[in-house]
Design a protein around this motif. Sequence first.
Motif, short mmCIF file in Angstrom:
data_model
loop_
_atom_site.label_atom_id
_atom_site.label_comp_id
_atom_site.label_asym_id
_atom_site.label_seq_id
_atom_site.Cartn_x
_atom_site.Cartn_y
_atom_site.Cartn_z
N SER A 1 115.78 123.40 95.63
CA SER A 1 115.59 122.75 96.93
C SER A 1 116.07 123.63 98.07
O SER A 1 116.10 123.18 99.22
N SER A 2 116.43 124.87 97.77
CA SER A 2 116.93 125.77 98.81
C SER A 2 115.81 126.29 99.71
O SER A 2 116.06 126.85 100.77
N LEU A 3 114.55 126.11 99.28
CA LEU A 3 113.38 126.46 100.09
C LEU A 3 112.55 125.21 100.32
O LEU A 3 112.39 124.38 99.41
N SER A 4 112.02 125.08 101.52
CA SER A 4 111.22 123.90 101.86
C SER A 4 109.87 123.95 101.17
O SER A 4 109.38 125.02 100.76
N GLY A 5 109.23 122.79 101.06
CA GLY A 5 107.89 122.74 100.48
C GLY A 5 106.89 123.55 101.28
O GLY A 5 105.97 124.16 100.71
N LYS A 6 107.07 123.59 102.59
CA LYS A 6 106.18 124.37 103.45
C LYS A 6 106.28 125.86 103.12
O LYS A 6 105.25 126.56 103.05
N THR A 7 107.51 126.34 102.90
CA THR A 7 107.69 127.75 102.56
C THR A 7 107.04 128.08 101.23
O THR A 7 106.39 129.13 101.09
N ILE A 8 107.18 127.21 100.25
CA ILE A 8 106.56 127.44 98.95
C ILE A 8 105.05 127.48 99.08
O ILE A 8 104.37 128.33 98.48
N ASP A 9 104.47 126.58 99.87
CA ASP A 9 103.02 126.58 100.07
C ASP A 9 102.54 127.90 100.66
O ASP A 9 101.46 128.39 100.30
N GLU A 10 103.32 128.45 101.58
CA GLU A 10 102.93 129.69 102.25
C GLU A 10 103.11 130.91 101.36
O GLU A 10 102.26 131.81 101.35
N PRO B 1 105.08 124.27 88.65
CA PRO B 1 105.12 123.12 89.55
C PRO B 1 105.59 123.53 90.95
O PRO B 1 106.31 124.52 91.09
N LYS B 2 105.19 122.79 91.93
CA LYS B 2 105.55 123.13 93.30
C LYS B 2 107.06 123.06 93.53
O LYS B 2 107.62 123.81 94.32
N LYS B 3 107.73 122.14 92.80
CA LYS B 3 109.18 122.01 92.97
C LYS B 3 109.95 123.13 92.30
O LYS B 3 111.16 123.24 92.46
N GLY B 4 109.25 123.99 91.53
CA GLY B 4 109.90 125.12 90.89
C GLY B 4 110.44 124.78 89.51
O GLY B 4 110.55 123.62 89.14
N ALA C 1 122.80 129.73 89.41
CA ALA C 1 121.55 128.97 89.30
C ALA C 1 120.36 129.84 89.72
O ALA C 1 120.48 130.69 90.59
N THR C 2 119.21 129.60 89.07
CA THR C 2 117.98 130.33 89.37
C THR C 2 116.80 129.38 89.31
O THR C 2 116.73 128.51 88.43
N CYS C 3 115.86 129.55 90.24
CA CYS C 3 114.64 128.76 90.26
C CYS C 3 113.43 129.69 90.40
O CYS C 3 113.49 130.68 91.15
N LEU C 4 112.34 129.37 89.68
CA LEU C 4 111.15 130.21 89.66
C LEU C 4 109.93 129.44 90.13
O LEU C 4 109.77 128.25 89.83
N TRP C 5 109.05 130.15 90.86
CA TRP C 5 107.74 129.63 91.25
C TRP C 5 106.70 130.71 90.99
O TRP C 5 106.96 131.89 91.26
N ASN C 6 105.56 130.34 90.49
CA ASN C 6 104.45 131.29 90.42
C ASN C 6 103.14 130.53 90.53
O ASN C 6 103.05 129.35 90.16
N GLY C 7 102.13 131.19 91.08
CA GLY C 7 100.86 130.53 91.28
C GLY C 7 99.72 131.53 91.39
O GLY C 7 99.92 132.67 91.80
N LEU C 8 98.53 131.10 91.01
CA LEU C 8 97.32 131.92 91.09
C LEU C 8 96.30 131.19 91.95
O LEU C 8 95.80 130.13 91.57
N ASP C 9 96.04 131.75 93.12
CA ASP C 9 95.08 131.18 94.06
C ASP C 9 93.84 132.06 94.03
O ASP C 9 93.80 133.11 94.66
N GLY C 10 92.83 131.63 93.29
CA GLY C 10 91.68 132.50 93.07
C GLY C 10 92.10 133.67 92.20
O GLY C 10 92.51 133.50 91.05
N PHE C 11 92.07 134.88 92.78
CA PHE C 11 92.54 136.06 92.07
C PHE C 11 93.82 136.61 92.71
O PHE C 11 94.23 137.73 92.41
N LYS C 12 94.42 135.82 93.58
CA LYS C 12 95.66 136.23 94.25
C LYS C 12 96.86 135.62 93.54
O LYS C 12 97.02 134.41 93.50
N TYR C 13 97.70 136.51 92.98
CA TYR C 13 98.86 136.04 92.22
C TYR C 13 100.14 136.29 93.00
O TYR C 13 100.34 137.35 93.59
N ARG C 14 101.02 135.28 92.99
CA ARG C 14 102.32 135.42 93.64
C ARG C 14 103.40 134.82 92.74
O ARG C 14 103.19 133.79 92.09
#
Length: 255
Positions: free
Chosen positions: A63-72, A79-82, A94-107
């Motif tokens: 929760s150290s990053l806002s949902g808006k920041t994760i979306d950007e 999951p969006k919550k990490g 503590a460690t939290c991970l996010w990853n996502g594939l938008d089309g062919f763009k990976y972050r």
Amino acid sequence: MHRSAPRLARILACATVPVMLVAGCSSGSDDKKDAESSSRPSSPSASPSVAAAKFSKLPDVCSSLSGKTIDELVPKAKPKKGKALQSGDTNTSATCLWNGLDGFKYRSLSVSLKLFPSDAGLGTGDKRAQTYATQQAEKATSTDGVKNAKTEQTAIGDAATTVRSEEKKDGEEFRNQTVVARTANVAVIVEYDGAGYETEKAPDATKLMDDAKSAAKEVVDSVAKGTDGGGKGSQGSGTSKPAEKPAESKGSKDS
């Protein structure tokens, strides 16, 4: 040899006392030295102490990053919550991970927090956190597979270092950005990576680093406030303990 009666009586008396007290029964000038020594006030032994650490607890890392920041930063993160990694004590590590594939763009984005208490034998929490942060920045430049690593100092928290590098994985070019910051006795590590698959171009390293810095600043702010979502919720008090919510009055609205 002739001895005076008082002197002989003293010698005989000393022969009957325990060993630990015999030193006080020496003759001649030693008597005067012992008397002077016993009259001096004893100095207490110095007890080591270090400054108390500012923070004693970490905020919820996911929760150290806002949902808006994760979306950007990580579009279509699942999951969006990490995903929080297991930790023996989430109050100190503590460690939290996010990853996502938008089309062919990976972050991919990760946030790690490490809290160091002050210790008389190891030093202040601030010093220990800085040592750890320095080690993590060096590690980011020497991880197997990375190339063209570049480091810079930046103004985030009390001290911060950025590391940008490149890496090839499964035939794809990745751009890796790491920000290692320290706020008081807490080390903050933000790792932000990106790649383009198929027809998508490799992401711009400068843009990725700017986003990584913004995320690091938001996390540092969350640590300082002891709240989640970049400071949303109760107001911070400058310590790591969550501030108590004020009593609600009639007509007040939730923030």
